[in-house]
Design a protein around this motif. Structure first.
Motif, PDB file in Angstrom:
ATOM      1  N   GLN A  10       0.806  -1.115  -0.085  1.00  0.00           N
ATOM      2  CA  GLN A  10      -0.046  -0.073  -0.019  1.00  0.00           C
ATOM      3  C   GLN A  10       0.725   1.392  -0.092  1.00  0.00           C
ATOM      4  OE1 GLN A  10      -3.387   0.156  -0.363  1.00  0.00           O
ATOM      5  NE2 GLN A  10      -3.091   2.421  -0.715  1.00  0.00           N
ATOM      6  N   ALA A  11       2.036   1.403   0.885  1.00  0.00           N
ATOM      7  CA  ALA A  11       2.909   2.395   0.729  1.00  0.00           C
ATOM      8  C   ALA A  11       3.414   2.609  -0.614  1.00  0.00           C
ATOM      9  CB  ALA A  11       4.049   2.062   1.703  1.00  0.00           C
ATOM     10  N   TYR A  12       4.062   1.649  -1.222  1.00  0.00           N
ATOM     11  CA  TYR A  12       4.195   1.902  -2.620  1.00  0.00           C
ATOM     12  C   TYR A  12       3.046   2.204  -3.760  1.00  0.00           C
ATOM     13  CZ  TYR A  12       9.073   0.403  -2.286  1.00  0.00           C
ATOM     14  OH  TYR A  12      10.572   0.463  -1.863  1.00  0.00           O
ATOM     15  N   ARG A  13       1.905   1.699  -3.424  1.00  0.00           N
ATOM     16  CA  ARG A  13       0.683   2.331  -4.199  1.00  0.00           C
ATOM     17  C   ARG A  13       0.503   3.679  -4.202  1.00  0.00           C
ATOM     18  NH1 ARG A  13      -2.093  -2.018  -2.000  1.00  0.00           N
ATOM     19  NH2 ARG A  13      -1.728  -4.065  -3.193  1.00  0.00           N
ATOM     20  N   PRO A  18       8.234   2.758   1.873  1.00  0.00           N
ATOM     21  CA  PRO A  18       7.500   2.112   3.224  1.00  0.00           C
ATOM     22  C   PRO A  18       8.513   2.388   4.460  1.00  0.00           C
ATOM     23  CG  PRO A  18       8.075   0.337   1.563  1.00  0.00           C
ATOM     24  CD  PRO A  18       8.339   1.841   1.051  1.00  0.00           C
ATOM     25  N   LEU A  19       9.778   2.312   4.162  1.00  0.00           N
ATOM     26  CA  LEU A  19      10.696   2.756   5.334  1.00  0.00           C
ATOM     27  C   LEU A  19      10.583   4.123   5.999  1.00  0.00           C
ATOM     28  CD1 LEU A  19      13.599   0.251   4.065  1.00  0.00           C
ATOM     29  CD2 LEU A  19      11.709  -0.322   5.459  1.00  0.00           C
ATOM     30  N   THR A  20      10.922   5.117   4.909  1.00  0.00           N
ATOM     31  CA  THR A  20      10.696   6.231   5.349  1.00  0.00           C
ATOM     32  C   THR A  20       9.578   7.152   5.294  1.00  0.00           C
ATOM     33  OG1 THR A  20      11.317   7.162   3.102  1.00  0.00           O
ATOM     34  CG2 THR A  20      13.217   6.480   4.346  1.00  0.00           C
ATOM     35  N   GLY A  21       8.620   6.616   4.645  1.00  0.00           N
ATOM     36  CA  GLY A  21       7.159   7.224   4.616  1.00  0.00           C
ATOM     37  C   GLY A  21       7.258   8.478   3.641  1.00  0.00           C
ATOM     38  N   LYS A  22       8.344   8.709   3.155  1.00  0.00           N
ATOM     39  CA  LYS A  22       8.657  10.045   2.313  1.00  0.00           C
ATOM     40  C   LYS A  22       8.180   9.364   0.791  1.00  0.00           C
ATOM     41  CE  LYS A  22      12.241  12.116   4.877  1.00  0.00           C
ATOM     42  NZ  LYS A  22      13.660  12.555   4.824  1.00  0.00           N
ATOM     43  N   GLU A  28      13.916   6.168  -7.238  1.00  0.00           N
ATOM     44  CA  GLU A  28      13.245   4.933  -6.594  1.00  0.00           C
ATOM     45  C   GLU A  28      12.143   4.532  -7.603  1.00  0.00           C
ATOM     46  OE1 GLU A  28      13.725   5.860  -2.072  1.00  0.00           O
ATOM     47  OE2 GLU A  28      12.175   7.117  -2.998  1.00  0.00           O
ATOM     48  N   ARG A  29      11.866   3.117  -7.476  1.00  0.00           N
ATOM     49  CA  ARG A  29      10.650   2.609  -8.239  1.00  0.00           C
ATOM     50  C   ARG A  29       9.674   1.768  -7.195  1.00  0.00           C
ATOM     51  NH1 ARG A  29      12.131  -2.446 -11.574  1.00  0.00           N
ATOM     52  NH2 ARG A  29      14.181  -2.964 -10.470  1.00  0.00           N
ATOM     53  N   SER A  30       8.613   1.626  -7.436  1.00  0.00           N
ATOM     54  CA  SER A  30       7.669   0.693  -6.572  1.00  0.00           C
ATOM     55  C   SER A  30       8.157  -0.713  -6.649  1.00  0.00           C
ATOM     56  CB  SER A  30       6.304   0.774  -7.040  1.00  0.00           C
ATOM     57  OG  SER A  30       5.902   2.114  -6.915  1.00  0.00           O
ATOM     58  N   ILE A  31       7.940  -1.475  -5.775  1.00  0.00           N
ATOM     59  CA  ILE A  31       8.101  -2.923  -5.405  1.00  0.00           C
ATOM     60  C   ILE A  31       6.925  -3.439  -4.920  1.00  0.00           C
ATOM     61  CG2 ILE A  31       9.351  -4.709  -4.030  1.00  0.00           C
ATOM     62  CD1 ILE A  31      11.563  -2.572  -3.721  1.00  0.00           C
ATOM     63  N   PHE A  32       6.187  -4.386  -5.393  1.00  0.00           N
ATOM     64  CA  PHE A  32       5.355  -5.186  -5.256  1.00  0.00           C
ATOM     65  C   PHE A  32       5.698  -6.640  -4.499  1.00  0.00           C
ATOM     66  CE2 PHE A  32       1.793  -8.121  -5.874  1.00  0.00           C
ATOM     67  CZ  PHE A  32       0.918  -7.535  -5.236  1.00  0.00           C
ATOM     68  N   VAL A  33       5.277  -6.838  -3.397  1.00  0.00           N
ATOM     69  CA  VAL A  33       5.497  -8.090  -2.779  1.00  0.00           C
ATOM     70  C   VAL A  33       4.180  -9.022  -2.795  1.00  0.00           C
ATOM     71  CG1 VAL A  33       6.257  -9.377  -0.655  1.00  0.00           C
ATOM     72  CG2 VAL A  33       7.030  -7.312  -0.974  1.00  0.00           C
ATOM     73  N   LYS A  34       4.472 -10.245  -3.109  1.00  0.00           N
ATOM     74  CA  LYS A  34       3.406 -11.085  -3.377  1.00  0.00           C
ATOM     75  C   LYS A  34       3.703 -12.154  -2.330  1.00  0.00           C
ATOM     76  CE  LYS A  34       0.928 -14.322  -6.526  1.00  0.00           C
ATOM     77  NZ  LYS A  34       0.949 -14.982  -7.819  1.00  0.00           N
ATOM     78  N   GLY A  35       2.723 -12.499  -1.354  1.00  0.00           N
ATOM     79  CA  GLY A  35       3.201 -13.613  -0.252  1.00  0.00           C
ATOM     80  C   GLY A  35       1.953 -14.959  -0.929  1.00  0.00           C
ATOM     81  N   ARG A  36       2.608 -16.055  -0.327  1.00  0.00           N
ATOM     82  CA  ARG A  36       1.656 -17.123  -0.731  1.00  0.00           C
ATOM     83  C   ARG A  36       1.656 -18.092   0.341  1.00  0.00           C
ATOM     84  NH1 ARG A  36       3.132 -21.830  -2.482  1.00  0.00           N
ATOM     85  NH2 ARG A  36       5.489 -21.898  -3.193  1.00  0.00           N
ATOM     86  N   GLU A  37       0.481 -18.744   0.782  1.00  0.00           N
ATOM     87  CA  GLU A  37       0.531 -19.588   1.816  1.00  0.00           C
ATOM     88  C   GLU A  37       1.267 -20.887   1.636  1.00  0.00           C
ATOM     89  OE1 GLU A  37      -3.168 -20.325   3.655  1.00  0.00           O
ATOM     90  OE2 GLU A  37      -3.758 -18.340   3.374  1.00  0.00           O
ATOM     91  N   GLY A  38       1.721 -21.497   2.424  1.00  0.00           N
ATOM     92  CA  GLY A  38       2.499 -22.601   2.243  1.00  0.00           C
ATOM     93  C   GLY A  38       3.204 -23.084   3.511  1.00  0.00           C
ATOM     94  N   SER A  39       3.651 -24.293   3.914  1.00  0.00           N
ATOM     95  CA  SER A  39       4.430 -24.545   5.187  1.00  0.00           C
ATOM     96  C   SER A  39       5.699 -24.313   4.659  1.00  0.00           C
ATOM     97  CB  SER A  39       4.248 -26.037   5.647  1.00  0.00           C
ATOM     98  OG  SER A  39       4.869 -26.905   4.607  1.00  0.00           O
ATOM     99  N   SER A  40       6.540 -23.762   5.716  1.00  0.00           N
ATOM    100  CA  SER A  40       7.916 -23.701   5.702  1.00  0.00           C
ATOM    101  C   SER A  40       8.617 -24.808   5.046  1.00  0.00           C
ATOM    102  CB  SER A  40       8.656 -23.165   7.005  1.00  0.00           C
ATOM    103  OG  SER A  40       7.983 -22.009   7.366  1.00  0.00           O
ATOM    104  N   GLY A  41       8.404 -25.952   5.735  1.00  0.00           N
ATOM    105  CA  GLY A  41       9.137 -27.084   5.027  1.00  0.00           C
ATOM    106  C   GLY A  41       8.887 -27.594   3.665  1.00  0.00           C
TER     107      GLY A  41
END
Length: 177
Positions: A10-13, A18-22, A28-41
């Protein structure tokens, strides 16, 4: 992690760092993180497969891997025979204890045999390893069988931690007063 990823994205949107809020600069360019569920193992095995068995159906190539315990990083290094993860500089994002539960009658029986001291892995393993089981602890009813269960250590962080817990984790049971 879901909330942290959403806040980061959301900060990048909003074109903010996201670290400085500036506001983002032209460099600088936006980065998008995509997480997904799954077990660590399962993911750790997929990373290992990507290196040593790339034709396996479970192949993972994440940009960032944040398992719930660092054991998975060490296992990837071990199974691949390479230093994939720098364990010395991989700081934990959280520290969580391994928690066990035991019937109070069993806890008191172990404590009685051990002079009333706290019960940890060594004491519990003594019950497991005894050919007489609970009979050595004067459990009424003649039950000798010790029942123990945990999740699959190939996919569960808690189970993986539990399998090595008696060698370094300080987990103790106390009776409630």
């Amino acid at each position: 992690m879901v909330d942290a990823i959403e806040q980061f994205n959301q900060a990048y949107r909003n074109e903010r760092n996201p670290l400085t809020g500036k506001r983002l600069t032209k460099d600088e360019r936006s980065i998008f993180v995509k997480g997904r569920e799954g077990s660590s193992g399962t993911v750790a095995q997929g990373i290992t497969n990507a290196i040593i068995a790339p034709n396996n159906k479970n192949v993972e190539k994440p940009t960032i891997f944040s398992p719930s315990v660092s054991h998975w990083l060490a296992l990837v290094n071990f199974h691949t025979g390479r230093t994939i993860f720098d364990l010395a500089d991989s700081l934990p994002t959280a520290l969580t204890p391994v928690v066990m539960a035991i019937w109070e009658s069993r806890l008191k029986a172990i404590q009685a045999k051990n002079g009333g001291t706290a019960v940890g892995w060594e004491e519990l393993l003594a019950v497991f390893n005894s050919p007489n089981g609970w009979a050595d602890y004067d459990i009424p009813g003649g039950r000798t069988t010790v029942y123990y269960g945990h999740t699959d250590p190939l996919i569960s962080s808690t189970a993986l931690s539990t399998c090595g817990a008696h060698r370094g984790f300080a987990t103790y049971f106390e009776t409630s007063h």
